[in-house]
Enzyme design. Structure first.
Site, PDB file in Angstrom:
ATOM      1  N   ASN A   9       0.863  -1.176   0.000  1.00 38.73           N
ATOM      2  CA  ASN A   9       0.000   0.000   0.000  1.00 38.73           C
ATOM      3  C   ASN A   9       0.903   1.231   0.000  1.00 38.73           C
ATOM      4  OD1 ASN A   9      -1.786   2.042   0.460  1.00 38.73           O
ATOM      5  ND2 ASN A   9      -2.470   1.330   2.481  1.00 38.73           N
ATOM      6  N   TRP A  10       1.015   1.847  -1.150  1.00 34.39           N
ATOM      7  CA  TRP A  10       1.945   2.980  -1.278  1.00 34.39           C
ATOM      8  C   TRP A  10       1.400   4.239  -0.612  1.00 34.39           C
ATOM      9  CZ3 TRP A  10       3.787   2.758  -7.153  1.00 34.39           C
ATOM     10  CH2 TRP A  10       4.403   1.522  -7.378  1.00 34.39           C
ATOM     11  N   LYS A  11       0.125   4.229  -0.272  1.00 40.07           N
ATOM     12  CA  LYS A  11      -0.531   5.411   0.319  1.00 40.07           C
ATOM     13  C   LYS A  11      -0.289   6.626  -0.575  1.00 40.07           C
ATOM     14  CE  LYS A  11      -0.291   3.184   4.777  1.00 40.07           C
ATOM     15  NZ  LYS A  11      -0.191   3.269   6.230  1.00 40.07           N
ATOM     16  N   HIS A  95      -9.493   0.950   5.029  1.00 43.05           N
ATOM     17  CA  HIS A  95      -8.237   1.223   5.738  1.00 43.05           C
ATOM     18  C   HIS A  95      -8.514   2.188   6.890  1.00 43.05           C
ATOM     19  CE1 HIS A  95      -4.167   2.470   6.600  1.00 43.05           C
ATOM     20  NE2 HIS A  95      -3.754   1.398   5.947  1.00 43.05           N
ATOM     21  N   GLU A  97      -6.947   4.627   7.948  1.00 47.30           N
ATOM     22  CA  GLU A  97      -6.744   6.045   7.599  1.00 47.30           C
ATOM     23  C   GLU A  97      -7.972   6.609   6.897  1.00 47.30           C
ATOM     24  OE1 GLU A  97      -3.011   5.450   5.570  1.00 47.30           O
ATOM     25  OE2 GLU A  97      -2.085   4.920   7.495  1.00 47.30           O
ATOM     26  N   GLU A 167      -5.128  -4.873  10.560  1.00 46.89           N
ATOM     27  CA  GLU A 167      -4.160  -3.799  10.748  1.00 46.89           C
ATOM     28  C   GLU A 167      -4.441  -3.090  12.078  1.00 46.89           C
ATOM     29  OE1 GLU A 167      -2.398  -2.722   6.602  1.00 46.89           O
ATOM     30  OE2 GLU A 167      -3.811  -1.204   7.269  1.00 46.89           O
ATOM     31  N   GLY A 173       2.541   2.553  10.800  1.00 49.36           N
ATOM     32  CA  GLY A 173       3.456   3.687  10.645  1.00 49.36           C
ATOM     33  C   GLY A 173       4.135   4.109  11.943  1.00 49.36           C
ATOM     34  N   SER A 212       3.627  -1.819  10.354  1.00 58.24           N
ATOM     35  CA  SER A 212       5.078  -1.828  10.569  1.00 58.24           C
ATOM     36  C   SER A 212       5.702  -3.193  10.290  1.00 58.24           C
ATOM     37  CB  SER A 212       5.419  -1.348  11.989  1.00 58.24           C
ATOM     38  OG  SER A 212       4.951  -0.030  12.188  1.00 58.24           O
ATOM     39  N   GLY A 233       2.962  -1.037   4.287  1.00 65.83           N
ATOM     40  CA  GLY A 233       2.965   0.396   3.978  1.00 65.83           C
ATOM     41  C   GLY A 233       4.374   0.856   3.653  1.00 65.83           C
ATOM     42  N   GLY A 234       5.021   1.493   4.617  1.00 70.06           N
ATOM     43  CA  GLY A 234       6.329   2.118   4.399  1.00 70.06           C
ATOM     44  C   GLY A 234       7.333   1.222   3.684  1.00 70.06           C
TER      45      GLY A 234
END
Ligand code: 13P
Length: 249
Positions: A9-11, A95, A97, A167, A173, A212, A233-234
């Site tokens: 997930n590149w966000k 998600h 977010e 999640e 994050g 993470s 993610g990251g």
């Protein structure tokens, strides 16, 4: 046998050019991760270009969200049909977010689920508790409610197409990861909850861990019987890390 899946997930990261480079690098190295389904979820604006870069590879394309309406006067929205038109076959929904910053409710998510499935987009449906909910011991109830208010409304057939991502919000994050035991405990709970509603179909459902996840902790997380991969993610923004995670089964 359940699929092993690692999805990135590149966000809201990468320029168009960086996105194309990253997608091309993932496609090029995907042969290293035999037996693992790789998915990348770039921002909407990159979908068509990334689809081009993925051509000829087994890497699949996902959106990060879709509109809750089919079409029409909804300025700024992108419909499930538009996403499907780019060649994407998956769509992340729910998600934390989106729930937190854009007020997505279970009612919104039910509409999005229906629209995605109607366009043959496979939902990657996210659930997970916040820190205060875990600390107060409410995490199982929270996740059960998230599932029963949404996925329980699907037909058996549509449910069977859906991927779940657990999640924990406190791990996203933050550099804090759920321990392998915490992940397994919740994944098993999710599977049991889904089994009670959908029976054997729940045994085939891929449940991914997100929060993470990195090359250092992926193996311990993925070694659990109910953890079928990760929503990253990251670490999905660096091809070395993403591929290393996908090699951690
Ligand atoms: P991080 O891997 O950056 O914690 O993000 C997880 C996530 O939200 C994936 O959807």
């Amino acid at each position: 046998m359940r699929k092993k899946i690692v999805a990135g997930n590149w966000k809201m990261n990468t320029s168009a050019e960086q996105g194309e480079e990253l997608a091309a690098a993932v496609a090029e190295r995907s042969g290293e991760t035999d037996g693992v389904l790789l998915i990348v979820a770039p921002p909407f604006t990159h979908l068509t270009k990334v689809a081009d870069k993925l051509k000829g590879s087994a890497v699949q394309l996902s959106a990060q969200n879709c509109a809750s309406e089919k079409s029409g006067a909804y300025t700024g929205e992108v419909s499930a049909a538009m996403i499907a038109g780019t060649g994407a076959k998956y769509c992340i929904l729910g998600h934390s977010e989106r729930r937190e910053y854009y007020g997505e409710t279970d009612a919104t998510l039910n509409r999005k689920l229906t629209l995605c499935l109607a366009e043959s987009l496979t939902p990657i449906f996210c659930v997970g508790e916040k820190l205060n909910e875990r600390e107060s011991g409410a995490h199982f109830d929270v996740v059960r409610t998230q599932l029963s208010n949404t996925l329980f409304n699907l037909s058996d057939e549509d449910f069977a197409k859906t991927i779940i991502a657990y999640e924990p919000v406190w791990a996203i994050g933050t550099g804090k990861t759920a321990s392998p035991e915490q992940a397994q405990e919740m994944h098993a709970f999710i599977r049991k909850t889904l089994f009670e509603k959908f029976g054997d179909k729940a045994l085939e459902t891929a449940i991914l861990y997100g929060g993470s996840c990195n090359p250092g902790n992926a193996r311990a997380l993925f070694s659990n019987s109910d953890v079928d991969g990760g929503l990253i993610g990251g670490a999905s923004l660096k091809v070395d890390d993403f591929i290393a995670i996908a090699k951690s089964f």
